[in-house]
Design an enzyme around this catalytic site. Structure first.
Site, PDB file in Angstrom:
ATOM      1  CE  LYS A  78      -3.921   2.073   2.526  1.00  0.00           C
ATOM      2  NZ  LYS A  78      -4.811   1.992   3.689  1.00  0.00           N
ATOM      3  CB  SER A 158      -8.301   3.887   2.569  1.00  0.00           C
ATOM      4  OG  SER A 158      -7.442   3.240   3.512  1.00  0.00           O
ATOM      5  CB  SER A 182      -8.692   1.061   5.452  1.00  0.00           C
ATOM      6  OG  SER A 182      -9.361   2.262   5.220  1.00  0.00           O
TER       7      SER A 182
HETATM    8  N1  GLN Z   1     -13.410   4.621   5.879  1.00  0.00           N
HETATM    9  C1  GLN Z   1     -12.843   5.115   7.094  1.00  0.00           C
HETATM   10  C2  GLN Z   1     -12.406   6.544   6.933  1.00  0.00           C
HETATM   11  O1  GLN Z   1     -12.621   7.069   5.897  1.00  0.00           O
HETATM   12  C3  GLN Z   1     -11.692   4.246   7.511  1.00  0.00           C
HETATM   13  C4  GLN Z   1     -10.480   4.444   6.715  1.00  0.00           C
HETATM   14  C5  GLN Z   1      -9.354   3.612   7.166  1.00  0.00           C
HETATM   15  O2  GLN Z   1      -9.527   2.620   7.865  1.00  0.00           O
HETATM   16  N2  GLN Z   1      -8.146   4.052   6.817  1.00  0.00           N
HETATM   17  O3  GLN Z   1     -11.876   7.136   7.806  1.00  0.00           O
END
Ligand code: GLN
Length: 491
Positions: A78, A158, A182
């Site tokens: 990532k 994400s 995410s």
């Molecule tokens: N979807 C959540 C956010 O937008 C979690 C994102 C994540 O876990 N990095 O904050």
């Protein structure tokens, strides 16, 4: 012979050991698959030269009988993990040209154990999002389609690039980070396994920070066993991260196949949320039945503060993000947009460097931390967080060893379908996952079935702190019962 890109880590490890394939062949097969799949936009940077050099070294070590536990295994990273001398952007314009002088601890441990880097995978900008649509490099397209439809779907976020790459056989495994879901949500959307370890299990050093008290790195793999193999290399104490915990890293793979007979599994009634799709409800019932059949004892439990988790998360996470992102000022890293004076330079750099969702979070975070609102919002959210954690502690104290819930409220949606006008619609994706980050617990998403439209659906197992092993044992039971899911190649 089947295409070697569809092997599991466990199978590739055996084939490499027996020398029926070489690390170089495995790397080359993946590099070609990545080239053919560029339309998915799963990778924001391919690193073929690095991959071939690393693979050649792996072949030498295999020949010398010095293979590490991940020797020759090709992996996607990532783009939130700093990789030495390899561009790392967090998929933000503000870091578009950032080349770290250091390697994150997690990736350093993967390379130490012989893994091969294929490239950097796409993600939502600074990991803020649930669909991979906020990336500076554009959205990732899921390798999955609804039955009889060509509508491009999101892979979740994400860590959407990592999930899509694993599901589409563009790597054997990938790293992700999970602040509110995410890893687990994109794993569920793409039909693969994704684990968020206990907070402190993996070092956060060298990972671009989003919300430091919630962020954790974890593996994306096509099987639960592969997740166990990868976590062993990713986990461990790191003196460079004071929140990483000094306790031995177990042989997680040994938990695969361990009996779950007599285990007490909690089913939280608060997770039966309004408007939950009937097929999610059915999937959950199916998961319960599978665990029962394996000898587990199912008990209804209550986690009464669940409904406050999402609103509290959207105070805590932006607060920490606004503080973490203060470092991107045009001076130390990445983009610099000149201005009339230094303040003008800061303003221009941050206005042009950050995308809309990141700016929204910085503003919310700054607001809830400001002198007049700190007690009303931030402090209150922290108190709610303690109550959420206590809910779990009480349940575990009564002998519950793991909790089974759905991973997401729906299957994957179309690119552009959600969150356009109302960001809350997007935030709702994480109703089942954020509690786990708020409480610092481990959570595993495992594929459990297909929706009526032919899309993958996942279940989530939540565990006691540092008891990832139980999650792997239970996850494998579900995986064995549900079977594995792979998209048809169309790209
Ligand atoms: N979807 C959540 C956010 O937008 C979690 C994102 C994540 O876990 N990095 O904050």
């Amino acid at each position: 012979m089947t295409d070697i890109t569809s092997l599991t880590i466990a199978a590739a490890r055996d084939a490499l050991k027996k020398k029926t394939i070489s690390a170089r062949e495995l790397a080359d097969a993946h590099l070609s698959a990545m080239e053919r799949a560029r339309s998915l936009n799963a990778y924001v940077l391919e690193t073929p030269d690095v991959a071939r050099t690393m693979a050649a070294r792996s072949d030498k070590r295999i020949a010398a009988g010095e293979a590490g536990p991940l020797e020759g295994i090709p992996i996607g990273v990532k783009d939130l993990f700093c990789t030495k001398d390899v561009r790392t952007t967090a998929c933000s314009h503000i870091l578009h040209n950032f080349v770290p002088a250091y390697e994150s601890t997690v990736t350093a441990q993967l390379w130490r154990d012989g893994a091969v880097m294929l490239g950097k995978t796409n993600n939502d900008e600074f990991a803020m999002g649930s669909s991979n649509e906020t990336s500076y490099f554009g959205p990732v397209t899921s390798p999955w389609h609804r039955k009889g439809s060509n509508t491009p779907l999101v892979p979740g976020g994400s860590s959407g690039g990592s999930a899509a790459a694993v599901a589409a056989n563009l790597c054997l495994a990938a790293t992700g980070t999970d602040t509110g879901g995410s890893i687990r949500q994109p794993a569920a959307f793409t039909g693969i396994a994704g684990l968020k370890p206990t907070y402190g299990r993996c070092s956060r050093w060298g990972i671009v920070a989003f919300a430091s008290s919630l962020d954790q790195a974890g593996p994306f793999t096509r099987t639960v066993r592969d997740g166990a193999i990868l976590l062993r290399s990713m986990a461990g104490h790191d003196p460079k991260d004071t929140t990483s915990v000094d306790r031995p890293v177990p042989d997680y793979e040994a938990a695969i196949g361990r009996s779950v007979k007599g285990m007490r599994i909690g089913i939280p009634k608060e997770y039966r949320v309004d408007g939950m799709a009937a097929e999610i409800e059915k999937l959950w019932e199916q998961g319960i039945a599978w665990l029962k059949a394996a000898g587990a004892e199912i008990v209804e439990i209550s986690l009464p503060h669940t409904k406050y988790a999402l609103p509290a998360y959207y105070i805590v996470a932006p607060a920490e993000a606004s503080s973490n992102l203060a470092r991107y000022d045009g001076v130390r890293y990445g983009l610099r947009e000149p201005g009339r004076d230094i303040i003008g330079m800061y303003e221009n750099t941050r206005a042009r460097g950050f995308g809309k969702e990141v700016r929204r979070r910085v503003m919310i975070g700054t607001y809830v931390l400001s002198a007049g609102y700190y007690d009303a919002y931030y402090l209150r959210a922290q108190k709610v967080r303690t109550l959420i954690k206590r809910d779990f502690e009480e349940v575990f104290a009564r002998g519950v060893q793991a909790i089974l819930t759905p991973a997401t409220p729906t299957a994957a949606f179309g690119i552009g379908e959600k969150g356009g006008v109302d960001p809350i619609e997007m935030y709702l994706n994480d109703v089942f996952t954020v509690t786990v980050n708020m409480a610092g617990l481990p959570g595993l998403a495992v594929p459990a079935g297909l929706s009526s439209e032919g899309l993958p659906l996942g279940l989530q197992l939540i565990g006691r702190p540092f008891d990832e092993e139980t999650l792997f044992s239970l996850g494998e039971v579900i995986e064995q019962a549900a079977g594995r899911f792979a998209p048809e190649t169309w790209w």
